[in-house]
Design a protein around this motif. Structure first.
Motif, PDB file in Angstrom:
ATOM      1  N   LEU A  59      45.813  68.826  40.302  1.00  0.00           N
ATOM      2  CA  LEU A  59      44.653  68.808  39.412  1.00  0.00           C
ATOM      3  C   LEU A  59      44.922  67.942  38.188  1.00  0.00           C
ATOM      4  O   LEU A  59      44.045  67.207  37.721  1.00  0.00           O
ATOM      5  N   VAL A  60      46.140  68.025  37.657  1.00  0.00           N
ATOM      6  CA  VAL A  60      46.516  67.160  36.538  1.00  0.00           C
ATOM      7  C   VAL A  60      46.481  65.703  36.998  1.00  0.00           C
ATOM      8  O   VAL A  60      45.961  64.825  36.302  1.00  0.00           O
ATOM      9  N   GLY A  61      47.026  65.442  38.175  1.00  0.00           N
ATOM     10  CA  GLY A  61      47.058  64.080  38.698  1.00  0.00           C
ATOM     11  C   GLY A  61      45.673  63.502  38.909  1.00  0.00           C
ATOM     12  O   GLY A  61      45.411  62.337  38.579  1.00  0.00           O
ATOM     13  N   VAL A  63      42.826  64.356  37.419  1.00  0.00           N
ATOM     14  CA  VAL A  63      42.158  64.105  36.139  1.00  0.00           C
ATOM     15  C   VAL A  63      42.770  62.891  35.435  1.00  0.00           C
ATOM     16  O   VAL A  63      42.074  62.138  34.754  1.00  0.00           O
ATOM     17  N   GLN A  64      44.054  62.673  35.630  1.00  0.00           N
ATOM     18  CA  GLN A  64      44.691  61.494  35.048  1.00  0.00           C
ATOM     19  C   GLN A  64      44.324  60.220  35.805  1.00  0.00           C
ATOM     20  O   GLN A  64      44.231  59.135  35.212  1.00  0.00           O
ATOM     21  N   GLY A  65      44.119  60.340  37.112  1.00  0.00           N
ATOM     22  CA  GLY A  65      43.936  59.162  37.953  1.00  0.00           C
ATOM     23  C   GLY A  65      42.510  58.685  38.126  1.00  0.00           C
ATOM     24  O   GLY A  65      42.270  57.481  38.290  1.00  0.00           O
ATOM     25  N   LEU A  66      41.537  59.598  38.097  1.00  0.00           N
ATOM     26  CA  LEU A  66      40.153  59.198  38.340  1.00  0.00           C
ATOM     27  C   LEU A  66      39.582  58.247  37.287  1.00  0.00           C
ATOM     28  O   LEU A  66      38.789  57.357  37.628  1.00  0.00           O
ATOM     29  N   PRO A  67      39.928  58.404  35.993  1.00  0.00           N
ATOM     30  CA  PRO A  67      39.320  57.503  35.002  1.00  0.00           C
ATOM     31  C   PRO A  67      39.513  56.030  35.322  1.00  0.00           C
ATOM     32  O   PRO A  67      38.642  55.212  34.999  1.00  0.00           O
ATOM     33  N   LYS A  68      40.621  55.679  35.934  1.00  0.00           N
ATOM     34  CA  LYS A  68      40.876  54.271  36.239  1.00  0.00           C
ATOM     35  C   LYS A  68      39.751  53.687  37.097  1.00  0.00           C
ATOM     36  O   LYS A  68      39.340  52.537  36.903  1.00  0.00           O
ATOM     37  N   PHE A  69      39.234  54.471  38.029  1.00  0.00           N
ATOM     38  CA  PHE A  69      38.143  53.981  38.871  1.00  0.00           C
ATOM     39  C   PHE A  69      36.874  53.785  38.040  1.00  0.00           C
ATOM     40  O   PHE A  69      36.263  52.713  38.051  1.00  0.00           O
ATOM     41  N   PHE A  70      36.487  54.839  37.324  1.00  0.00           N
ATOM     42  CA  PHE A  70      35.237  54.792  36.571  1.00  0.00           C
ATOM     43  C   PHE A  70      35.260  53.730  35.475  1.00  0.00           C
ATOM     44  O   PHE A  70      34.261  53.071  35.220  1.00  0.00           O
ATOM     45  N   ALA A 289      31.709  71.714  34.408  1.00  0.00           N
ATOM     46  CA  ALA A 289      32.133  72.598  35.500  1.00  0.00           C
ATOM     47  C   ALA A 289      33.529  72.234  35.977  1.00  0.00           C
ATOM     48  O   ALA A 289      34.333  73.106  36.322  1.00  0.00           O
ATOM     49  N   ALA A 290      33.833  70.921  35.997  1.00  0.00           N
ATOM     50  CA  ALA A 290      35.159  70.469  36.419  1.00  0.00           C
ATOM     51  C   ALA A 290      36.227  70.946  35.438  1.00  0.00           C
ATOM     52  O   ALA A 290      37.302  71.392  35.838  1.00  0.00           O
ATOM     53  N   ARG A 291      35.931  70.847  34.129  1.00  0.00           N
ATOM     54  CA  ARG A 291      36.878  71.340  33.112  1.00  0.00           C
ATOM     55  C   ARG A 291      37.153  72.827  33.312  1.00  0.00           C
ATOM     56  O   ARG A 291      38.302  73.271  33.282  1.00  0.00           O
ATOM     57  N   ALA A 292      36.089  73.584  33.497  1.00  0.00           N
ATOM     58  CA  ALA A 292      36.242  75.030  33.654  1.00  0.00           C
ATOM     59  C   ALA A 292      37.039  75.363  34.910  1.00  0.00           C
ATOM     60  O   ALA A 292      37.862  76.283  34.926  1.00  0.00           O
ATOM     61  N   TYR A 293      36.800  74.604  35.971  1.00  0.00           N
ATOM     62  CA  TYR A 293      37.518  74.836  37.234  1.00  0.00           C
ATOM     63  C   TYR A 293      39.016  74.650  37.034  1.00  0.00           C
ATOM     64  O   TYR A 293      39.823  75.454  37.491  1.00  0.00           O
ATOM     65  N   VAL A 294      39.388  73.591  36.326  1.00  0.00           N
ATOM     66  CA  VAL A 294      40.801  73.270  36.138  1.00  0.00           C
ATOM     67  C   VAL A 294      41.463  74.218  35.141  1.00  0.00           C
ATOM     68  O   VAL A 294      42.549  74.750  35.408  1.00  0.00           O
ATOM     69  N   THR A 295      40.820  74.437  33.993  1.00  0.00           N
ATOM     70  CA  THR A 295      41.483  75.175  32.910  1.00  0.00           C
ATOM     71  C   THR A 295      41.294  76.684  33.004  1.00  0.00           C
ATOM     72  O   THR A 295      42.212  77.436  32.675  1.00  0.00           O
ATOM     73  N   ALA A 302      44.436  73.234  28.692  1.00  0.00           N
ATOM     74  CA  ALA A 302      43.412  72.231  28.399  1.00  0.00           C
ATOM     75  C   ALA A 302      44.017  70.954  27.835  1.00  0.00           C
ATOM     76  O   ALA A 302      43.537  69.848  28.116  1.00  0.00           O
ATOM     77  N   GLY A 303      45.078  71.097  27.047  1.00  0.00           N
ATOM     78  CA  GLY A 303      45.704  69.922  26.445  1.00  0.00           C
ATOM     79  C   GLY A 303      46.251  68.932  27.453  1.00  0.00           C
ATOM     80  O   GLY A 303      46.432  67.749  27.133  1.00  0.00           O
ATOM     81  N   GLU A 304      46.526  69.390  28.668  1.00  0.00           N
ATOM     82  CA  GLU A 304      47.065  68.502  29.703  1.00  0.00           C
ATOM     83  C   GLU A 304      45.991  67.660  30.374  1.00  0.00           C
ATOM     84  O   GLU A 304      46.314  66.651  31.008  1.00  0.00           O
ATOM     85  N   VAL A 305      44.734  68.077  30.258  1.00  0.00           N
ATOM     86  CA  VAL A 305      43.671  67.376  30.981  1.00  0.00           C
ATOM     87  C   VAL A 305      42.525  66.918  30.084  1.00  0.00           C
ATOM     88  O   VAL A 305      41.637  66.193  30.538  1.00  0.00           O
ATOM     89  N   ASP A 306      42.540  67.328  28.817  1.00  0.00           N
ATOM     90  CA  ASP A 306      41.428  66.971  27.927  1.00  0.00           C
ATOM     91  C   ASP A 306      41.224  65.459  27.854  1.00  0.00           C
ATOM     92  O   ASP A 306      40.095  64.966  27.933  1.00  0.00           O
ATOM     93  N   ARG A 307      42.311  64.722  27.673  1.00  0.00           N
ATOM     94  CA  ARG A 307      42.188  63.273  27.534  1.00  0.00           C
ATOM     95  C   ARG A 307      41.611  62.641  28.801  1.00  0.00           C
ATOM     96  O   ARG A 307      40.776  61.731  28.742  1.00  0.00           O
ATOM     97  N   GLY A 308      42.028  63.133  29.971  1.00  0.00           N
ATOM     98  CA  GLY A 308      41.503  62.600  31.224  1.00  0.00           C
ATOM     99  C   GLY A 308      40.010  62.845  31.353  1.00  0.00           C
ATOM    100  O   GLY A 308      39.243  61.937  31.715  1.00  0.00           O
TER     101      GLY A 308
END
Length: 325
Positions: A59-61, A63-70, A289-295, A302-308
């Motif tokens: 899940l961390v990966g 959230v970190q990896g998807l922004p590159k596509f968008f 919903a994605a944030r809530a699912y992960v955290t 949350a601090g591990e995925v907020d930036r993503g």
């Protein structure tokens, strides 16, 4: 994961993300494994382990990896492996043995207090568990990222979707996308820099060979489905295939043998694939919903995925799609 020997023959160009756009069929297992191992290697396991003991570094990966596509105008379609063909049993067994050996070495490093080596080896023991499969699909679903369930090899399905024109690229580190006939493969999608573009037709033109001969060269060097012929590397394979015409001419000339050669060859030419998919680029991700699912549901801080998640929202806003959220 594929035949790395092909790199010396493949036509691969360094490109900028400014040069690519459209839809990319991502080999999900390949992509996830690379993010999973880097996340495990550099992050404390407390970050991605739930109170119940489930590890969800994926899940961390994601959230970190998807922004590159968008951020670069690419729409990802994640293609998950189906059943493993029996011809790949030996490769699967070898990977399992490597994981087991790495685990033994990790335990030894831990016992002698070598935390860095233990972390490095921990990455090598990772596998895509049922929880990782479940949660990856759950997160991608909430972000409205299309998912395709391949009947067999994910990279074969990616190559097929690219070949019939439903996507613009395959996305994989696996050179086997060439052997499965994928016209364009984007590599290095999990790295911090720009990607590489691997071009099938340019590869064939550069060496004056047919696609079928490229498959034969790959088989002579060795693939996930067969051991290569001893003493044959990519340059020798290229030379001898051009000299003798095809795989079987080379094997006859060398009095060599590859088990199930006909079946493996046919597997590359006509792998199990499906047309049961919908490449929808009109995405409507629910970031909240994605944030809530992960955290909340999977207990990732949350601090591990907020930036993503922030980067995903920023990318959508910059492309004029702020109504996605």
């Amino acid at each position: 994961m594929g035949n790395a020997d092909l790199r010396s023959l493949a036509a691969i160009a360094d490109v900028s993300f400014d040069d690519v756009s459209g839809v990319v069929a991502v080999d999900a297992h390949n992509w996830l494994y690379r993010y999973l191992t880097t996340t495990v290697k550099f992050t404390s396991d407390r970050v991605y382990t739930t109170a119940g003991g489930d590890e969800v570094a994926n899940l961390v990966g994601i959230v970190q990896g998807l922004p590159k596509f968008f951020e670069h105008g690419l729409t990802p379609v994640f293609v998950f492996d189906g059943g493993v063909t029996e011809l790949k049993d030996a490769e699967v067994s070898e990977r399992r043995a490597r994981r087991e050996k790495a685990e033994e070495r990790r335990q030894a490093a831990e016992e002698r207090g070598d935390a860095v080596e233990a972390a490095r080896l921990e990455a090598r023991t990772q596998r895509l568990t049922s929880v990782i499969h479940e949660t990856s699909r759950g997160l991608l679903d909430r972000l409205d990222v299309p998912i395709v369930e391949a009947p067999a090899e994910g990279e074969a399905q990616c190559a097929y979707m690219n070949r019939v024109g439903d996507v613009d690229y395959s996305g994989s580190e696996d050179y086997d996308t060439l052997l499965f006939g994928g016209p364009y493969t984007l590599r290095q999608l999990t790295s911090s820099g720009d990607p590489e573009l691997m071009d099938l037709n340019a590869t064939l033109d550069e060496h004056d060979i047919t696609y079928e001969q490229l498959v034969d060269i790959g088989m002579l060097c060795g693939t996930d489905f067969n051991e290569g012929v001893p003493g044959i590397g990519p340059k020798t394979a290229l030379k001898e295939v051009k000299e003798h015409g095809d795989l079987f001419g080379v094997l006859d000339a060398r009095d060599a043998h590859i088990d199930f050669a006909d079946r493996i060859r046919e597997l590359f030419f006509d792998p199990p694939t499906t047309d049961d998919y919908d490449v929808d680029t009109d995405l409507s991700p629910d970031v909240d919903a994605a944030r809530a699912y992960v955290t909340d549901e999977w207990e990732v801080p949350a601090g591990e995925v907020d930036r993503g998640f922030d980067r995903i929202e920023e990318a959508l806003t910059q492309t004029g799609l702020d109504d996605w959220t």
